[in-house]
Design an enzyme around this catalytic site. Structure first.
Site, PDB file in Angstrom:
ATOM      1  N   CYS A   5       0.850  -1.201   0.000  1.00 23.69           N
ATOM      2  CA  CYS A   5       0.000   0.000   0.000  1.00 23.69           C
ATOM      3  C   CYS A   5       0.880   1.244   0.000  1.00 23.69           C
ATOM      4  O   CYS A   5       1.861   1.323   0.738  1.00 23.69           O
ATOM      5  CB  CYS A   5      -0.916  -0.013   1.225  1.00 23.69           C
ATOM      6  SG  CYS A   5      -1.846   1.524   1.456  1.00 23.69           S
TER       7      CYS A   5
ATOM      8  N   CYS B   3      -4.534   0.314  -0.190  1.00 25.93           N
ATOM      9  CA  CYS B   3      -5.447  -0.646   0.437  1.00 25.93           C
ATOM     10  C   CYS B   3      -6.776   0.042   0.737  1.00 25.93           C
ATOM     11  O   CYS B   3      -6.853   1.261   0.922  1.00 25.93           O
ATOM     12  CB  CYS B   3      -4.844  -1.222   1.699  1.00 25.93           C
ATOM     13  SG  CYS B   3      -4.697  -0.056   3.086  1.00 25.93           S
TER      14      CYS B   3
ATOM     15  N   CYS C 193      -0.403  12.829  -8.953  1.00 23.48           N
ATOM     16  CA  CYS C 193      -1.416  12.274  -9.843  1.00 23.48           C
ATOM     17  C   CYS C 193      -2.676  13.122  -9.802  1.00 23.48           C
ATOM     18  O   CYS C 193      -3.131  13.527  -8.731  1.00 23.48           O
ATOM     19  CB  CYS C 193      -1.732  10.829  -9.451  1.00 23.48           C
ATOM     20  SG  CYS C 193      -2.935  10.028 -10.542  1.00 23.48           S
TER      21      CYS C 193
ATOM     22  N   CYS D 254     -34.939  25.362   6.555  1.00 18.89           N
ATOM     23  CA  CYS D 254     -35.747  25.181   5.343  1.00 18.89           C
ATOM     24  C   CYS D 254     -34.900  24.531   4.250  1.00 18.89           C
ATOM     25  O   CYS D 254     -33.756  24.932   4.019  1.00 18.89           O
ATOM     26  CB  CYS D 254     -36.298  26.516   4.852  1.00 18.89           C
ATOM     27  SG  CYS D 254     -37.359  26.365   3.394  1.00 18.89           S
TER      28      CYS D 254
ATOM     29  N   CYS E 275     -41.730  31.794   1.078  1.00 16.16           N
ATOM     30  CA  CYS E 275     -41.516  30.354   0.996  1.00 16.16           C
ATOM     31  C   CYS E 275     -42.624  29.607   1.740  1.00 16.16           C
ATOM     32  O   CYS E 275     -43.384  30.191   2.531  1.00 16.16           O
ATOM     33  CB  CYS E 275     -40.145  30.011   1.574  1.00 16.16           C
ATOM     34  SG  CYS E 275     -39.710  28.260   1.425  1.00 16.16           S
TER      35      CYS E 275
ATOM     36  N   CYS F  63     -12.649  66.122  28.591  1.00 13.57           N
ATOM     37  CA  CYS F  63     -11.927  66.827  29.648  1.00 13.57           C
ATOM     38  C   CYS F  63     -11.130  67.962  29.003  1.00 13.57           C
ATOM     39  O   CYS F  63     -10.410  67.751  28.023  1.00 13.57           O
ATOM     40  CB  CYS F  63     -10.987  65.867  30.374  1.00 13.57           C
ATOM     41  SG  CYS F  63      -9.815  66.681  31.492  1.00 13.57           S
TER      42      CYS F  63
ATOM     43  N   CYS G  83      -7.079  66.716  29.272  1.00 14.67           N
ATOM     44  CA  CYS G  83      -6.554  65.522  28.605  1.00 14.67           C
ATOM     45  C   CYS G  83      -7.405  65.062  27.428  1.00 14.67           C
ATOM     46  O   CYS G  83      -7.030  64.125  26.718  1.00 14.67           O
ATOM     47  CB  CYS G  83      -6.387  64.382  29.599  1.00 14.67           C
ATOM     48  SG  CYS G  83      -7.958  63.724  30.228  1.00 14.67           S
TER      49      CYS G  83
ATOM     50  N   CYS H 290     -24.255  67.270  40.882  1.00 16.36           N
ATOM     51  CA  CYS H 290     -23.655  68.603  40.803  1.00 16.36           C
ATOM     52  C   CYS H 290     -22.818  68.752  39.545  1.00 16.36           C
ATOM     53  O   CYS H 290     -22.528  67.786  38.840  1.00 16.36           O
ATOM     54  CB  CYS H 290     -22.795  68.875  42.036  1.00 16.36           C
ATOM     55  SG  CYS H 290     -21.276  67.913  42.102  1.00 16.36           S
TER      56      CYS H 290
ATOM     57  N   CYS I 231     -21.082  80.847  34.069  1.00 13.70           N
ATOM     58  CA  CYS I 231     -21.637  80.144  32.910  1.00 13.70           C
ATOM     59  C   CYS I 231     -23.155  80.213  32.860  1.00 13.70           C
ATOM     60  O   CYS I 231     -23.779  79.401  32.184  1.00 13.70           O
ATOM     61  CB  CYS I 231     -21.193  78.683  32.921  1.00 13.70           C
ATOM     62  SG  CYS I 231     -21.659  77.805  34.421  1.00 13.70           S
TER      63      CYS I 231
END
Length: 578
Positions: free
Chosen positions: A127, A149, A177, A221, A240, A287, A290, A300, A329
């Site tokens: 084989c 085999c 092959c 389905c 369907c 911020c 950063c 607050c 503000c």
């Protein structure tokens, strides 16, 4: 991601919402594209639902054709058709042009089938896989000189079949092959389960290679759909036998009256990460030090950025909190008085997310209601119809009106779901179309709610059959009521779909007539006659009264609405105040 980059990223993804809320970002070309996307044809399409047996019959017909014309065995014909994607004409042309080339591309050797499985040869050979010495009759070959085999062959075939559709183009185990492993060897070496799996892969290639056949995407389905059309214009919605509706063209859920491009944009928008980004932009602030995004979670206005930044600032004005006494503000900033660009974009983002949420919630709610209606319909078909048949001594065929009502509910929920997507993409500049659309949508939705309530709540009275109101006489009255509501609701939605597929052209024609009338009035106004001027003012008053009538109508009952809609007219033209 810092605040500036977050703003830039979000607004690059949210061009639709920018165009709606900020004229500075609007584009006439985009509006025209959206208009073209919403226009669809009303041509009816024809489709055929195919069971597995139907597909096998068609497959066998093609295999028989090739076997007869090319004079090859059935197994060879099957391999040739798989190689040429089940295109019989193309296979015939290639075969008669160069048979040797076709055989080489498929790995089809011209040998006697008995060579593949020698039966009586007792010669001892080695084989090529396990190198055991076995008798020649215990080996197999693809028709080439490489013997292995049967135990190794079975393992080789089993692995290939379990790996997937690649087993249809399986070659000899010898790497150098190219001889093909055909269905005859699979039937000899594979188990029953593996042979069924191999046949299923072969059937799938038949469907998936076709330009006119596709599998139904419904869960579990096994039906396929053949769509017989030119594939250029119109609706592609398919229903369907499994009750799953889908678009044959894009394979999304059935979405008439929307076109596939608009649906694709909506689905992409729902799945995009941009929704989370837009929420961050709308409900957080950067911020000042950063630039990290911060969400306010206490009462607050004193904010403290997370370490290592630790910057303290006022949430309202973003100024430093040290020395902040609340008066810095509180003053109102007039328009043009220096509103920060980031704050302006934040307000636009809030409006965009509120608008998107409005349409998405209603889209999702109707989809959820549609799925629940499908579940209720299944229960009625399997359990409740039999109960009603016993309660009122009526055959189930006479109870079909209940099934028709629930099927109509499922379909209307689907249509109503997609109308909210349609409404989302109506440009801001087309206010008249938006108002007309919302009126038609509201009328249709009200009719659907009445039908759904009757089919869901009132039906339970007769299923339970526990009070005097559930008599046979009352049940017959219920039959008439539910049937009428089904008809009226169907009429509402047919007119709604027709209007949307035509791009709400009634609004365009009305505006064109208004402009033409205004132009004639201006030409007539060139004279000096006071009577002409009087007619012009009268025409303006008439237009104004028409607009008032549209918004100040008296309520109509179901019969009046039904009559108006069946005539193909808007019910806003009936029962109007003078």
């Amino acid at each position: 991601m810092d605040s500036d980059r977050l703003l830039q990223y979000t607004f690059s993804l949210y061009s639709d919402d920018q165009d709606y809320y900020d004229d500075d970002f609007a584009s006439d070309d985009d509006d025209r594209d959206l208009e073209e996307n919403r226009v669809n044809s009303t041509n009816e399409k024809t489709f055929l639902l195919l069971k597995e047996d139907d597909l096998v019959q068609r497959q066998e017909k093609d295999i028989t054709n090739v076997t007869t014309v090319l004079s090859v065995p059935r197994d060879s014909a099957c391999m040739l058709l798989v190689r040429y994607n089940w295109d019989v004409i193309r296979l015939h042309e290639a075969w008669f042009q160069d048979e040797a080339k076709v055989r080489g591309s498929v790995g089809l050797l011209e040998v006697d089938p008995t060579v593949k499985f020698p039966q009586t040869d007792g010669k001892i050979v080695d084989c090529g896989i396990c190198f055991d010495s076995v008798r020649k009759c215990d080996t197999a070959t693809c028709g080439c000189d490489h013997s292995f085999c049967k135990m190794c062959w079975k393992a080789y075939v089993s692995t290939a079949v379990n790996d997937g559709p690649g087993c249809l183009t399986l070659r000899c185990p010898e790497p150098s092959c190219d001889a093909a492993v055909g269905p005859d060897m699979i039937n000899e070496l594979a188990t029953v389960t593996e042979r069924k799996r191999y046949d299923l892969f072969c059937l799938r290639t038949y469907v998936e290679s076709s330009n006119k056949i596709k599998w139904c995407p419904g869960p579990g389905c096994d039906y396929a759909v053949e769509f017989d059309d030119d594939f250029e214009i119109g609706s592609y919605d398919v229903s369907c036998f499994c009750k799953h509706g889908f678009c044959w063209k894009c394979m999304e859920d059935a979405h008439r009256p929307l076109d596939c491009e608009t649906v694709g944009k909506w689905v992409l928008k729902n799945n995009a990460e941009a929704e989370n980004t837009n929420w961050i932009l709308a409900y957080t602030k950067p911020c000042p030090k950063c630039k990290r995004s911060i969400e306010k979670n206490n009462g607050c206005m004193h904010m403290t950025c997370r370490q290592p930044c630790g910057y303290e600032f006022c949430w309202l004005c973003l100024g430093p909190y040290r020395g902040h006494d609340g008066r810095a503000c509180n003053a109102y900033t007039k328009e043009g008085g220096g509103v920060p660009e980031a704050e302006r974009k934040r307000e636009l983002a809030k409006k965009a997310i509120e608008r998107y949420t409005h349409y998405y919630e209603r889209w999702a709610a109707n989809e959820k209601s549609r799925k629940q209606a499908l579940s209720d319909l299944h229960k009625i078909e399997t359990v409740d119809l039999m109960t009603l048949s016993l309660n009122y001594c009526q055959p189930e065929t006479r109870l079909q009106f209940i099934i028709d009502a629930w099927l109509q509910i499922v379909e209307c929920r689907r249509v109503l779901k997609w109308t909210y997507t349609y409404g989302y993409y109506i440009p801001k500049t087309e206010e008249a179309k938006r108002m007309f659309f919302e009126y038609l949508q509201g009328e249709a939705e009200s009719g659907l709610e009445r039908l759904h309530l009757c089919a869901e709540k009132e039906l339970q009275t007769y299923i339970m059959n526990e009070d005097d109101d559930a008599s046979e006489e009352h049940f017959n009255s219920f039959r008439v009521k539910l049937s009428d509501l089904t008809t009226v609701t169907r009429s509402y939605f047919e007119n709604l779909v027709r209007a949307l597929e035509n791009g709400l052209s009634d609004v365009d024609s009305h505006e064109a007539q208004t402009k033409d009338g205004a132009g004639l009035d201006q030409d007539a106004a060139g004279g000096s006659s006071s009577n002409v001027r009087g007619r012009s003012r009268s025409g303006q008053a008439s237009d104004g009264s028409k607009r008032m009538r549209m918004t100040t109508r008296r309520p109509m009952n179901d019969i009046q609405r039904h009559a108006a809609w069946m005539a193909g007219e808007s019910s806003s033209n009936d029962q109007l105040d003078d």
